[in-house]
Design a protein around this motif. Structure first.
Motif, mmCIF file in Angstrom:
data_model
loop_
_atom_site.group_PDB
_atom_site.id
_atom_site.type_symbol
_atom_site.label_atom_id
_atom_site.label_comp_id
_atom_site.label_asym_id
_atom_site.label_seq_id
_atom_site.Cartn_x
_atom_site.Cartn_y
_atom_site.Cartn_z
ATOM 1 N N ARG A 223 0.820 -1.210 0.000
ATOM 2 C CA ARG A 223 0.000 0.000 0.000
ATOM 3 C C ARG A 223 0.852 1.258 0.000
ATOM 4 N NH1 ARG A 223 -3.837 -1.735 5.079
ATOM 5 N NH2 ARG A 223 -4.556 -3.747 4.261
ATOM 6 N N TYR A 224 2.073 1.147 0.503
ATOM 7 C CA TYR A 224 2.908 2.329 0.698
ATOM 8 C C TYR A 224 4.179 2.301 -0.143
ATOM 9 C CZ TYR A 224 -0.231 2.285 4.684
ATOM 10 O OH TYR A 224 -1.360 2.241 5.471
ATOM 11 N N ARG A 225 4.366 1.275 -0.941
ATOM 12 C CA ARG A 225 5.536 1.181 -1.804
ATOM 13 C C ARG A 225 5.100 0.691 -3.181
ATOM 14 N NH1 ARG A 225 9.830 -1.940 2.233
ATOM 15 N NH2 ARG A 225 9.921 -0.307 3.811
ATOM 16 N N ARG A 226 5.811 1.127 -4.198
ATOM 17 C CA ARG A 226 5.448 0.717 -5.555
ATOM 18 C C ARG A 226 6.657 0.819 -6.466
ATOM 19 N NH1 ARG A 226 1.231 -1.974 -7.729
ATOM 20 N NH2 ARG A 226 0.345 -1.337 -5.740
ATOM 21 N N ARG A 233 11.976 4.260 -17.693
ATOM 22 C CA ARG A 233 12.946 3.975 -16.640
ATOM 23 C C ARG A 233 12.254 3.278 -15.475
ATOM 24 N NH1 ARG A 233 17.254 8.594 -15.512
ATOM 25 N NH2 ARG A 233 18.330 6.699 -14.865
ATOM 26 N N LEU A 234 13.036 2.474 -14.747
ATOM 27 C CA LEU A 234 12.500 1.777 -13.580
ATOM 28 C C LEU A 234 12.523 2.732 -12.400
ATOM 29 C CD1 LEU A 234 11.441 -1.080 -13.006
ATOM 30 C CD2 LEU A 234 13.678 -1.636 -12.055
ATOM 31 N N ARG A 235 11.358 2.876 -11.749
ATOM 32 C CA ARG A 235 11.234 3.840 -10.656
ATOM 33 C C ARG A 235 10.599 3.174 -9.436
ATOM 34 N NH1 ARG A 235 11.877 9.060 -13.058
ATOM 35 N NH2 ARG A 235 11.771 8.908 -15.341
ATOM 36 N N TYR A 236 10.886 3.733 -8.284
ATOM 37 C CA TYR A 236 10.351 3.241 -7.018
ATOM 38 C C TYR A 236 9.796 4.431 -6.252
ATOM 39 C CZ TYR A 236 10.393 1.812 -2.106
ATOM 40 O OH TYR A 236 10.041 1.579 -0.797
ATOM 41 N N ALA A 237 8.640 4.228 -5.614
ATOM 42 C CA ALA A 237 8.040 5.287 -4.806
ATOM 43 C C ALA A 237 7.603 4.711 -3.475
ATOM 44 C CB ALA A 237 6.852 5.917 -5.530
ATOM 45 N N GLU A 238 7.672 5.526 -2.435
ATOM 46 C CA GLU A 238 7.185 5.118 -1.126
ATOM 47 C C GLU A 238 6.589 6.325 -0.411
ATOM 48 O OE1 GLU A 238 10.246 3.602 1.358
ATOM 49 O OE2 GLU A 238 11.298 5.512 1.553
ATOM 50 N N VAL A 239 5.630 6.077 0.474
ATOM 51 C CA VAL A 239 5.031 7.136 1.259
ATOM 52 C C VAL A 239 4.984 6.684 2.714
ATOM 53 C CG1 VAL A 239 2.678 6.269 0.842
ATOM 54 C CG2 VAL A 239 3.029 8.674 1.490
ATOM 55 N N SER A 248 8.195 9.937 -1.489
ATOM 56 C CA SER A 248 9.507 9.987 -2.134
ATOM 57 C C SER A 248 9.502 9.127 -3.385
ATOM 58 C CB SER A 248 10.602 9.481 -1.185
ATOM 59 O OG SER A 248 10.588 10.178 0.040
ATOM 60 N N SER A 249 10.289 9.539 -4.389
ATOM 61 C CA SER A 249 10.434 8.736 -5.607
ATOM 62 C C SER A 249 11.907 8.629 -5.978
ATOM 63 C CB SER A 249 9.643 9.349 -6.767
ATOM 64 O OG SER A 249 10.182 10.599 -7.157
ATOM 65 N N PHE A 250 12.284 7.439 -6.486
ATOM 66 C CA PHE A 250 13.667 7.130 -6.840
ATOM 67 C C PHE A 250 13.704 6.573 -8.264
ATOM 68 C CE2 PHE A 250 13.053 6.779 -2.342
ATOM 69 C CZ PHE A 250 14.220 7.213 -1.734
#
Length: 361
Positions: A223-226, A233-239, A248-250
């Motif tokens: 629920r809080y990471r994706r 590009r491959l990206r990661y997000a978390e709240v 935040s996004s990476f």
């Protein structure tokens, strides 16, 4: 089929006649047929993988109105083996391509929710219809896969993940993945959001170093990471699941060796001075990540209470919101040629000009 702009969710209706079903229950009994479907994943070419289950539910009859019965669903019938139908779906033409039934030992019963679809085209993604299609599900060091080259399902043995002894990949412990499989770099990927991302069928890991430790409520991690693909590009997000709700996004670097922080936004501060319909937040309500926009790396879609919202992290503003009871979704890019294309298993047609766009299913 209903296609709408995100953050609203598009929806698909599959005719019941297209679904494999067994003999239905007695209409006068307290058991009812329940057809449940979901979009499992999307290819980079815009094709959707749909799975539909023919379930049996306990549904006592409350009243009879002629030939119709008023029922109350109370649960699923234990021990019933559901028939499962899988389709590749073109969301613009509405074409359904049924995949053959799985009849490979115990796999027939355990596969479905975390299958991914991968396509390959000689011209490259986005330039025309795919020449080949693969559908696969990963469990431990085994992969069930369907290849359009053979038209059949088979089981492939992959190299086991090389993880520290104290860690185990979710699929090896029987636990479900935290999100859907997705296509990137001509591979299918499955994400264990407490650890990293694994491509299949080749071995290898991308560690999400520096992120907060896995919470005790492991099933809630998704629920809080994706992890997803945006702008190629491959990206990661978390709240954060607590105030002040930092999002935040990476982005994964080109060498695949590390993640770079691109954006960090304090959501509570972002919408503090605005007139937003989801405010004030009810007690224990936390923002949850729904999807990464596949065409705009700055935009992330969130669920806040009963509202779906889009946040542009570069502008630090809410760009859209919609009252919606939906929960999860699959982002899908619709390339220009898709409107006049047919799935590879059914033959290809010519390209028709259309603006590339993305939607949530």
């Amino acid at each position: 089929m209903r296609i709408v702009e995100p953050p609203r969710f598009s929806s698909i209706t599959v005719p019941a006649l297209q679904v494999d079903t067994s003999a239905g229950p007695d209409p006068d009994s307290d058991v009812a047929q329940l057809l449940v479907g979901r979009v499992c994943s999307a290819s980079a070419d815009g094709l959707l993988l749909i799975v539909i289950y023919d379930l049996r539910a306990t549904a006592p009859i409350l009243a009879k109105q002629g030939a119709n019965h008023v029922r109350q669903l109370t649960g699923l019938v234990r021990g019933h083996t559901p028939d499962t139908t899988r389709f590749l779906y073109n969301p613009l033409t509405g074409q359904l391509t049924r995949l053959p039934a799985i009849d490979v030992g115990p796999w027939r019963l355990v596969c479905g929710p975390h299958m991914g679809v991968l396509t390959q085209a000689g011209r490259g993604h986005g330039d025309g219809p795919p020449d080949r299609v693969a559908v696969a599900e990963l469990q431990g060091n085994r992969m069930l896969r369907f290849l359009s080259d053979t038209g059949e399902w088979d089981v492939a043995v992959t190299t086991p993940c090389q993880l520290p002894g104290v860690r185990r990949f979710h699929s090896e412990t029987g636990r479900r993945f935290d999100q859907e499989a997705f296509a990137f770099g001509d591979r299918l990927w499955w994400a264990d959001l407490s650890w990293g991302a694994r491509p299949g069928p080749a071995p290898g890991w991308l560690d999400l170093e520096g992120f907060e430790a896995l919470s005790k409520d492991a099933p809630a991690v998704g629920r809080y990471r994706r992890v997803g693909v945006s702008e190629g590009r491959l990206r990661y997000a978390e709240v954060w699941s607590r105030e002040p709700f930092v999002l935040s996004s990476f982005t994964l670097d080109d060498e695949g060796s590390g993640w770079t922080l691109e954006h960090r936004v304090v959501l509570s501060r972002l919408w503090a001075d605005g007139d937003h319909p989801w405010l004030p937040l009810p007690e224990k309500t936390t923002p949850q990540i729904v999807a990464l926009d596949p065409l705009n790396g700055n935009v992330i879609y969130l669920k806040v209470g009963r509202h779906s919202i889009g946040v542009d992290m570069s502008k630090e503003e809410v760009i859209r919101s919609f009252l919606d009871r939906g929960a999860g979704c699959i982002p899908c890019v619709l390339p220009p040629w898709l409107e006049s294309s047919r799935n590879s298993a059914a033959g290809n047609q010519c390209v028709e000009t259309r603006t590339k766009s993305s939607y949530l299913y």
